[in-house]
Design a protein around this motif. Sequence first.
Motif, short mmCIF file in Angstrom:
data_model
loop_
_atom_site.label_atom_id
_atom_site.label_comp_id
_atom_site.label_asym_id
_atom_site.label_seq_id
_atom_site.Cartn_x
_atom_site.Cartn_y
_atom_site.Cartn_z
N SER A 183 0.86 -1.19 0.00
CA SER A 183 0.00 0.00 0.00
C SER A 183 0.89 1.23 0.00
O SER A 183 2.10 1.14 0.25
N GLY A 184 0.30 2.38 -0.25
CA GLY A 184 1.06 3.62 -0.20
C GLY A 184 1.60 3.87 1.20
O GLY A 184 2.76 4.30 1.37
N ILE A 185 0.79 3.59 2.19
CA ILE A 185 1.24 3.80 3.57
C ILE A 185 2.40 2.87 3.92
O ILE A 185 3.34 3.26 4.62
N GLU B 10 5.47 4.43 2.53
CA GLU B 10 5.91 5.58 3.34
C GLU B 10 6.60 5.09 4.61
O GLU B 10 7.65 5.61 5.01
N TYR C 214 -2.07 14.11 2.87
CA TYR C 214 -2.89 12.93 3.09
C TYR C 214 -3.00 12.66 4.60
O TYR C 214 -1.99 12.58 5.30
N GLU D 73 3.78 17.20 -0.11
CA GLU D 73 2.80 16.75 -1.09
C GLU D 73 2.40 17.96 -1.93
O GLU D 73 1.91 18.94 -1.39
N ASP E 233 5.56 13.22 -2.03
CA ASP E 233 4.45 12.32 -2.36
C ASP E 233 3.88 12.80 -3.69
O ASP E 233 3.26 13.86 -3.76
N SER F 87 1.05 6.41 -3.73
CA SER F 87 0.00 5.42 -3.56
C SER F 87 -0.35 5.00 -4.98
O SER F 87 -1.01 5.74 -5.72
N THR G 237 -2.33 2.89 -5.73
CA THR G 237 -3.78 2.69 -5.68
C THR G 237 -4.50 3.71 -6.56
O THR G 237 -5.60 3.45 -7.02
N LYS G 238 -3.90 4.87 -6.75
CA LYS G 238 -4.59 6.02 -7.34
C LYS G 238 -4.34 6.07 -8.86
O LYS G 238 -4.74 5.15 -9.55
C1 LIG Z 1 -4.10 7.30 -0.81
C2 LIG Z 1 -2.91 8.12 -0.54
C3 LIG Z 1 -1.86 7.64 0.26
C4 LIG Z 1 -1.93 6.29 0.95
O1 LIG Z 1 -1.92 5.24 0.06
P1 LIG Z 1 -2.66 3.83 0.31
O2 LIG Z 1 -2.41 3.10 -0.96
O3 LIG Z 1 -4.10 4.13 0.58
O4 LIG Z 1 -2.00 3.20 1.49
C5 LIG Z 1 -0.76 8.44 0.40
N1 LIG Z 1 -0.67 9.66 -0.17
C6 LIG Z 1 -1.66 10.14 -0.93
C7 LIG Z 1 -1.53 11.50 -1.54
C8 LIG Z 1 -2.81 9.41 -1.15
O5 LIG Z 1 -3.80 9.92 -1.89
#
Ligand SMILES: *Cc1c(COP(=O)(O)O)cnc(C)c1O
Length: 405
Positions: free
Chosen positions: A92-94, A97, A118, A162, A191, A213, A215-216
């Motif tokens: 995951s993004g977290i 980090e 975030y 960020e 970030d 992340s 995910t995005k």
């Molecule tokens: C979602 C997000 C994160 C965390 O990432 P995850 O994949 O949800 O753990 C970190 N930074 C930003 C800017 C995000 O939008």
Amino acid sequence: MTTASTTAAASATTGTRTPGFTTTAVHAGQEPDPLTGAVIPPIYQTSTFAQDEINVLRAGHEYSRGSNPTRSGFEQQLAALEGGRRGFAFASGIAAEDALLRAVLRPGDHIVLGADGYGGTNRLITKVLAPWEIGSTPVDITDLDAVAAAVRPGSTRVLWLETPSNPLLGIADVAAWAQFAHDAGALLVVDNTFASPYLQTPLALGADAVVHSTTKYIGGHSDVLGGAVVVGDAAWRDAPLTDAVGFQQFAAGAVAGPQDSYLAARGLKTLSLRMERHQASAQTIAEWLLERPEVAHVLYPGLPGHPGHELAAAQMRGFGGMVSFRLAGGEAAARTVAESTELYSLSVSLGGVESLVCYPSEMTHASVKGTPLAVPADLVRLSVGIEDVEDQLADLERALAAATA
Ligand SMILES: *Cc1c(COP(=O)(O)O)cnc(C)c1O
């Protein structure tokens, strides 16, 4: 620890020409399978790799926590696009980090943390790392005097930024932040989730590491969770920073699995196409919102009236797909708009092909409510999807009408 070939050199060959962004996105780390010729490299759904003799590995892979070809291919692809030395993919993004911060920090160290960021990053630093004696100071990312004043020479090890920020879409000067960090012997981490490497490459502006992340926008289809760290040439405690991050990834183990790495790599191939559409529609929607009487303020760096517009135009290659706005009718109107859209799904997260609406004060930023980091209660955030913009405008028009009814 095994080190598979995840160096960032773009592997696409285009004669003497340096491959462009999209060529690199499609080909770096994504060569056809040498065994079968499969154009799409297989998903190596395996935990371990057969050895021909003790410690004689066929392609550098021993065990998938250390390295896995699907993950390595994605890491190489992303590192090439960020212009980094190496990429590291996480669950995951977290997790990305966390691995980066634990690679760099020791008890007693201090972080300067961009305030408008975030919420989960703030929670990681103030709730998970603080008990290990990591201090932090939040700063307004656009106030360079405040940034300089927050740096504590000798104990500040990381400046964390960020830009564009979340959810207020502020723009910070990455090169200036890098200068403050380096003057203090600290690292600048950016970030880059909101901009993506298509629109901004912080390593080229002086940052030492980039986190995502995935995910995005990189995954891009809201179907996978993931994170990444991309590191440039920085040294840390007399060794390459890549070694410290690679060790954390292997030894603490929050790695991206093969299926998730495959989905992230597939998404990344079309990033430029999606991002062009996201930001063209975001610009249209931001300009449309400006004209609406229900809207008090539009926050989008592509608008000439945005305080960071010129800086964004200089350090980015576009303004992105996130738009926030404040309602003239205050909190009640903002809540009604967020709950009244139909095409826009009321959800946290962002960066997928589908449009999402969010009420940050109670959703993404609920963990900072009542603190100095709280976000305005009249704020609505849009992740502008790739659907036809006319349909998006019709949906938003309906929702704004509901808020005044
Ligand atoms: C979602 C997000 C994160 C965390 O990432 P995850 O994949 O949800 O753990 C970190 N930074 C930003 C800017 C995000 O939008």
